[in-house]
Design an enzyme around this catalytic site. Sequence first.
Site, mmCIF file in Angstrom:
data_model
loop_
_atom_site.group_PDB
_atom_site.id
_atom_site.type_symbol
_atom_site.label_atom_id
_atom_site.label_comp_id
_atom_site.label_asym_id
_atom_site.label_seq_id
_atom_site.Cartn_x
_atom_site.Cartn_y
_atom_site.Cartn_z
ATOM 1 N N ARG A 81 0.836 -1.207 0.000
ATOM 2 C CA ARG A 81 0.000 0.000 0.000
ATOM 3 C C ARG A 81 0.866 1.252 0.000
ATOM 4 O O ARG A 81 0.546 2.249 -0.650
ATOM 5 C CB ARG A 81 -0.945 -0.024 1.209
ATOM 6 C CG ARG A 81 -1.992 1.069 1.153
ATOM 7 C CD ARG A 81 -3.041 0.912 2.234
ATOM 8 N NE ARG A 81 -2.473 1.016 3.569
ATOM 9 C CZ ARG A 81 -3.137 0.722 4.684
ATOM 10 N NH1 ARG A 81 -4.387 0.317 4.624
ATOM 11 N NH2 ARG A 81 -2.552 0.850 5.854
ATOM 12 N N LYS A 183 -2.653 6.870 1.525
ATOM 13 C CA LYS A 183 -2.473 7.093 2.962
ATOM 14 C C LYS A 183 -1.467 8.223 3.123
ATOM 15 O O LYS A 183 -0.255 7.989 3.147
ATOM 16 C CB LYS A 183 -2.003 5.812 3.646
ATOM 17 C CG LYS A 183 -2.254 5.849 5.149
ATOM 18 C CD LYS A 183 -2.047 4.486 5.771
ATOM 19 C CE LYS A 183 -2.268 4.530 7.264
ATOM 20 N NZ LYS A 183 -3.687 4.531 7.645
ATOM 21 N N GLU A 219 -16.022 6.489 4.830
ATOM 22 C CA GLU A 219 -15.282 6.027 6.012
ATOM 23 C C GLU A 219 -15.196 7.187 7.003
ATOM 24 O O GLU A 219 -15.798 8.233 6.803
ATOM 25 C CB GLU A 219 -13.905 5.505 5.612
ATOM 26 C CG GLU A 219 -13.011 6.541 4.954
ATOM 27 C CD GLU A 219 -11.577 6.055 4.770
ATOM 28 O OE1 GLU A 219 -11.077 5.325 5.640
ATOM 29 O OE2 GLU A 219 -10.957 6.430 3.773
HETATM 30 C C1 LIG Z 1 -4.796 3.823 7.913
HETATM 31 C C2 LIG Z 1 -6.190 4.182 7.552
HETATM 32 C C3 LIG Z 1 -7.251 3.274 7.708
HETATM 33 C C4 LIG Z 1 -7.073 1.912 8.344
HETATM 34 O O1 LIG Z 1 -6.276 1.053 7.585
HETATM 35 P P1 LIG Z 1 -5.575 -0.201 8.284
HETATM 36 O O2 LIG Z 1 -4.723 -0.769 7.197
HETATM 37 O O3 LIG Z 1 -6.646 -1.131 8.697
HETATM 38 O O4 LIG Z 1 -4.794 0.321 9.430
HETATM 39 C C5 LIG Z 1 -8.505 3.658 7.282
HETATM 40 N N1 LIG Z 1 -8.735 4.876 6.766
HETATM 41 C C6 LIG Z 1 -7.755 5.782 6.595
HETATM 42 C C7 LIG Z 1 -8.069 7.103 6.013
HETATM 43 C C8 LIG Z 1 -6.449 5.471 6.992
HETATM 44 O O5 LIG Z 1 -5.486 6.383 6.846
#
Ligand SMILES: *Cc1c(COP(=O)(O)O)cnc(C)c1O
Length: 340
Positions: A81, A183, A219
């Site tokens: 990722r 991210k 989300e």
């Molecule tokens: C990191 C993150 C998540 C959660 O991802 P994981 O891989 O489960 O830790 C969800 N939403 C956003 C915006 C994130 O930055």
Amino acid sequence: MEKNIDWQSLGFGYQKTDYRYVSDYKNGEWDTGTFTTDEKVVLNESAGVLQYAQTCFEGLKAYRTVDNYVVCFRPDLNASRMADSARRLEMPVFPEERFVDAVKQVVKKNIDWVPPYGSGATLYIRPYMFGTNPVMGVKPADEYQFRIFTSPVGPYFKGGAKPITLRVPDFDRAAPLGTGHVKAGLNYAMSLHAIVEAHNLGYNENMYLDSATRTKVEETGGANIIFVTKDNRVVTPKSSTILPSITRRSLMYVAEHYLGLQVEEREIFKEELNDFAECALCGTAAVLSPVGKVVDHDKEISFPSGMEKMGNITQKLYETLTGIQMGRIEAPKGWIYIID
Ligand SMILES: *Cc1c(COP(=O)(O)O)cnc(C)c1O
């Protein structure tokens, strides 16, 4: 020797640990990388990260298992990722095998900071990368730094397993449409105003909608969302603008293959919220945090699971996932990386 810390009372915060990993990218290649005790980063005033926010990050955890091993959970998925985030931000990819290796090594160097089994705390691992050389015109930097620090952490939401309240804000989470799946700090920066406002109004987090139509659930600021239907199906939003959570992917697998539940990844309309029995946030930091209520302006949606405890299915998912992470339940092949 384990550090002398009151592990039980840790919240989700930064605590300086002994070592961090550093590798520099220059003249088209990454150097061999090293460990340093220096937590400070000194940058040129016009560094790409400072002027044009060229930075991305990852987050994962190291756990102490019931048999006293130190392990981490699916770091290969964080590596891939982060490579996707880097490509989207025109940054060089830190090789995925080196990422996993550096994660293992940095945890090993900070092994005394891994909280004991059963303490409720874990060692959070934060890989990140940023443009370091001066840029003036709008273009990618030529030089980058990749670092990983660690910090022992407790629960993300105070109050442990108590359900939280979300509200539907009038803001979009991701900065420009279509970068929500990266991210990156830029998305978080754009969400800060909404989170401060939510907290001031007494809500724990924001439930963002898709910015194109504002009809579909996406989300929260830093966690994905799952729902449980009244007939026990586990449903989660399908969208190209949410961050593909590793916790969520793991939970959907656990729901299907460990708990024998039907799972669906599909568009979820805000109008459907009333039909669900349970709701929870999922992510490395949030783990699986139950949601009791969503407030959408003058409308309140209360989930039947209520404000006192996790819903039944959420509880089963939580126990199975954390059981796998802490070595109480056999993991699917390739999920657990033993560090020590
Ligand atoms: C990191 C993150 C998540 C959660 O991802 P994981 O891989 O489960 O830790 C969800 N939403 C956003 C915006 C994130 O930055």
